[in-house]
Design a protein around this motif. Structure first.
Motif, PDB file in Angstrom:
ATOM      1  N   ILE A 100       0.850  -1.189   0.000  1.00  0.00           N
ATOM      2  CA  ILE A 100       0.000   0.000   0.000  1.00  0.00           C
ATOM      3  C   ILE A 100       0.890   1.245   0.000  1.00  0.00           C
ATOM      4  N   PHE A 116      -0.168  -1.890  -4.940  1.00  0.00           N
ATOM      5  CA  PHE A 116       0.732  -2.482  -5.936  1.00  0.00           C
ATOM      6  C   PHE A 116       1.235  -3.792  -5.345  1.00  0.00           C
ATOM      7  N   GLU A 120      11.860   2.437   3.263  1.00  0.00           N
ATOM      8  CA  GLU A 120      10.456   2.607   3.674  1.00  0.00           C
ATOM      9  C   GLU A 120      10.144   1.536   4.716  1.00  0.00           C
ATOM     10  N   GLU A 173       7.883  -0.533   7.168  1.00  0.00           N
ATOM     11  CA  GLU A 173       6.440  -0.794   7.124  1.00  0.00           C
ATOM     12  C   GLU A 173       6.041  -1.939   8.046  1.00  0.00           C
ATOM     13  N   ASP A 200      10.174  -1.770   2.528  1.00  0.00           N
ATOM     14  CA  ASP A 200       9.742  -1.698   1.130  1.00  0.00           C
ATOM     15  C   ASP A 200      10.815  -0.922   0.367  1.00  0.00           C
ATOM     16  N   LYS A 250      10.252  -1.864  -6.979  1.00  0.00           N
ATOM     17  CA  LYS A 250      10.336  -2.243  -5.567  1.00  0.00           C
ATOM     18  C   LYS A 250      10.582  -3.748  -5.407  1.00  0.00           C
TER      19      LYS A 250
END
Ligand code: ZN
Length: 279
Positions: free
Chosen positions: A77, A99, A123, A125, A154, A173
């Protein structure tokens, strides 16, 4: 319950660095594959609650693989924290921006990751692990479909992600090692409040991101409602739930990961993971 992937075998963690091999303790009923345990999660948790097996395995963090090594589906997300939506220049959308990270990018909690370019970003998460098939679930029933939680990074190659007329989130990613996860799959009852956990990452002593999961725009139940209204969520699926503010691409000047960097990502009650980078 804390479940680890030690050299490819499911291990119930009893204390830091020690646990019980699931296949041995259950006489082959569950495991040894950590992914297979998730396919029979309700029976497994029932067994684990009563079996309380003694520790017969000692392990180091280098031996840990991703707690969920081969998820059928990985949802991710974007733009799910208000401050991150602001820094990324996206107004929050009317639906979660969704995605995938292709599952081959997953790696463990003490990984060395090669940098494909000089624009790779962090990132941190919260990652949700699905424990029971979910179709059109309600908010009230959402947490019942969650096996546990883990920490994820991520990692994102910003050049390919953002160039061209349409964003290329999924591919940019999914480079090898771009999905560090772990250290364990932790059941929600082990954390103080699964809807409000401190989340952060740092390079050395320098804090990069620091927030709380209660600041998500779409919280975990809402993500399960929205995603399961479209797709069946399967046992062993992962949902990367979005990152708070503090990414390198939004800084002035922009800042990205370099060879030799050691990125530490932490979530309250789940522990921490360490990702080292090389050229
Ligand atoms: Zn993300």
């Amino acid at each position: 319950m804390r479940l680890a992937n030690v050299d490819g075998r499911a291990v119930l963690v009893t204390e830091e660095g020690a646990g019980a091999d699931v296949a041995t303790a259950s006489d082959g009923r569950f495991g040894p594959d950590p992914q297979a345990v998730l396919a029979d999660w309700a029976a497994f948790t029932e067994w684990a609650a009563t079996a309380a097996p003694a520790a017969d395995v000692r392990f180091t963090t280098e031996q840990l693989g991703p707690p969920v090594p081969r998820p059928p589906q990985v949802f991710a997300i974007g733009i799910n924290y208000r401050e991150h939506a602001d820094e990324a220049g996206y107004p929050p959308d009317s639906a979660p921006v969704t995605f995938t990270k292709f599952p081959t990018c997953l790696t463990g909690p003490d990984a060395v990751v090669a940098l494909p370019t000089d624009t790779v970003d962090w990132e941190v998460e919260l990652v949700v692990v699905i424990g029971r098939e979910a179709r059109a679930v309600t908010r009230e029933a959402a947490w019942d479909h969650v096996a546990g939680l883990t920490i994820g990074q991520d990692l994102s190659e910003r050049t390919a992600q953002l160039e061209g007329g349409r964003p290329q989130f999924s591919l940019a990613k999914s480079h090898e090692g771009f999905g560090p996860t772990g250290p364990y799959l932790v059941t929600p009852d082990e954390v103080p409040d699964p809807d409000d956990l401190a989340i952060s990452c740092r390079l050395g002593d320098e804090s990069l991101q620091s927030s709380r999961t209660s600041r998500m725009i779409y919280d975990v139940p809402e993500l399960l409602v929205r995603l399961s209204a479209v797709c069946a969520l399967l046992p062993g699926d992962l949902i990367f739930t979005g990152t708070p503010s503090g990414i390198g691409n939004a800084r002035t000047p922009k800042r990205f990961l370099r060879a030799g960097d050691v990125l530490v990502s932490e979530i309250e009650g789940l522990g921490s993971i360490r990702t080292r980078f090389r050229d």
